[in-house]
Design an enzyme around this catalytic site. Structure first.
Site, PDB file in Angstrom:
ATOM      1  N   ALA A 174       0.804  -1.222   0.000  1.00  0.00           N
ATOM      2  CA  ALA A 174       0.000   0.000   0.000  1.00  0.00           C
ATOM      3  C   ALA A 174       0.837   1.272   0.000  1.00  0.00           C
ATOM      4  O   ALA A 174       0.323   2.342  -0.337  1.00  0.00           O
ATOM      5  CB  ALA A 174      -0.934   0.004   1.212  1.00  0.00           C
ATOM      6  N   ASP A 175       2.110   1.171   0.365  1.00  0.00           N
ATOM      7  CA  ASP A 175       2.935   2.378   0.465  1.00  0.00           C
ATOM      8  C   ASP A 175       4.382   2.065   0.085  1.00  0.00           C
ATOM      9  O   ASP A 175       5.295   2.212   0.894  1.00  0.00           O
ATOM     10  CB  ASP A 175       2.864   2.940   1.893  1.00  0.00           C
ATOM     11  CG  ASP A 175       3.474   4.333   1.997  1.00  0.00           C
ATOM     12  OD1 ASP A 175       3.631   4.997   0.952  1.00  0.00           O
ATOM     13  OD2 ASP A 175       3.782   4.759   3.124  1.00  0.00           O
ATOM     14  N   LEU A 176       4.583   1.657  -1.150  1.00  0.00           N
ATOM     15  CA  LEU A 176       5.931   1.334  -1.619  1.00  0.00           C
ATOM     16  C   LEU A 176       6.690   2.631  -1.869  1.00  0.00           C
ATOM     17  O   LEU A 176       6.453   3.328  -2.857  1.00  0.00           O
ATOM     18  CB  LEU A 176       5.866   0.494  -2.892  1.00  0.00           C
ATOM     19  CG  LEU A 176       7.211  -0.023  -3.413  1.00  0.00           C
ATOM     20  CD1 LEU A 176       7.877  -0.928  -2.386  1.00  0.00           C
ATOM     21  CD2 LEU A 176       7.030  -0.761  -4.729  1.00  0.00           C
ATOM     22  N   ASN A 180      10.660   2.547   2.814  1.00  0.00           N
ATOM     23  CA  ASN A 180      10.234   1.190   3.152  1.00  0.00           C
ATOM     24  C   ASN A 180      11.043   0.098   2.452  1.00  0.00           C
ATOM     25  O   ASN A 180      10.664  -1.070   2.478  1.00  0.00           O
ATOM     26  CB  ASN A 180       8.744   1.018   2.845  1.00  0.00           C
ATOM     27  CG  ASN A 180       7.884   1.822   3.795  1.00  0.00           C
ATOM     28  OD1 ASN A 180       8.286   2.077   4.929  1.00  0.00           O
ATOM     29  ND2 ASN A 180       6.703   2.230   3.346  1.00  0.00           N
TER      30      ASN A 180
END
Length: 249
Positions: A174-176, A180
């Site tokens: 969801a938040d590449l 991360n």
């Protein structure tokens, strides 16, 4: 759907006005308590993580090993009204439990993910707060730190191959972003922060959406680097991604 894991134990707790539960890996932890998810409980053994996030993560020094504590926080405009509460839809649907189980499933598939240790939720009527405790990876830096430090040793091809592996297994992150993705000096890569992630049938649309989000992140943190330089590095990543995808690995 993430399979049931016999090594998970769910322990309800009631501490004063707090009611909730802790899901933990009984092979890594013998006992758990609510204090594990409160930075103040750790005292001087908790150190805030300044990079990325929303001021919601700490390195903690524990008897079971160095770990990362992360409390779930909202972002965007809604955070001005509601910083850390989410609507209650059942314990098995809390963000911490979902992320804990997703991470364990990814590890079972041989993917480079830090080991989740415990997940907690505390109910407040129709809302809840949540936190997760996971293994700390030693000797790593985020891709964002490497880019900002103008590192010459960023293995863009290795990053592309890693992302392809996750996508091949159906992970829609969801938040590449550059915060991360973690790297060590040997070029080994890890992916972190699986909040709101999901396992799906591999499809072009969501895979491209993940990669586009990563590109936006790289452009955002480019500093004095030119836009062309960012695109050149990203093209290296994408070529390796496409090659690995085509080979099915």
């Amino acid at each position: 759907m993430v399979a049931f894991d016999a090594n998970e134990i769910l322990t309800p707790f009631c501490e004063g006005h707090r009611e909730g539960a802790i899901l933990f890996d009984c092979q890594r932890m013998r006992q758990v308590e609510y204090g594990l998810f409160v930075p103040a409980w750790w005292g001087e053994r908790a150190h805030p993580i300044s990079e990325g996030g929303r001021g919601s993560a700490w390195f903690v020094e524990a008897s079971f090993g160095n770990a990362v504590l992360r409390q779930y926080r909202r972002g965007g405009m809604i955070a001005m009204l509601n910083r850390d509460r989410y609507f209650w839809c059942g314990g098995h649907r809390t963000r911490s439990v979902l992320e804990f189980r997703l991470m364990r499933e990814l590890i079972s598939r041989g993917l480079p993910v830090p080991t989740p240790l415990a997940a907690c939720y505390v109910r407040h009527g129709v809302q809840y707060r949540a936190a997760i405790l996971m293994e700390r990876l030693e000797g790593v830096s985020s891709l964002a730190m490497c880019v900002r430090g103008n590192s010459k040793e960023i293995h863009w091809e290795q990053i592309g191959r890693m992302i392809s592996r996750f996508h091949r297994e159906g992970l829609d992150h969801a938040d590449l972003n550059a915060h991360n993705i973690l790297l060590d000096q040997a070029g080994q890569c890890w992916l972190i922060d699986f909040d709101r992630g999901a396992l799906r049938i591999p499809a072009t649309k969501w895979r491209e959406h993940n990669l586009a989000r990563l590109l936006r992140s790289l452009l955002k943190i480019r500093g004095e680097r030119s836009v062309d330089a960012v695109y050149r590095d990203f093209e290296r990543l994408c070529r390796a991604y496409d090659l690995a995808w085509g080979r099915g690995c």
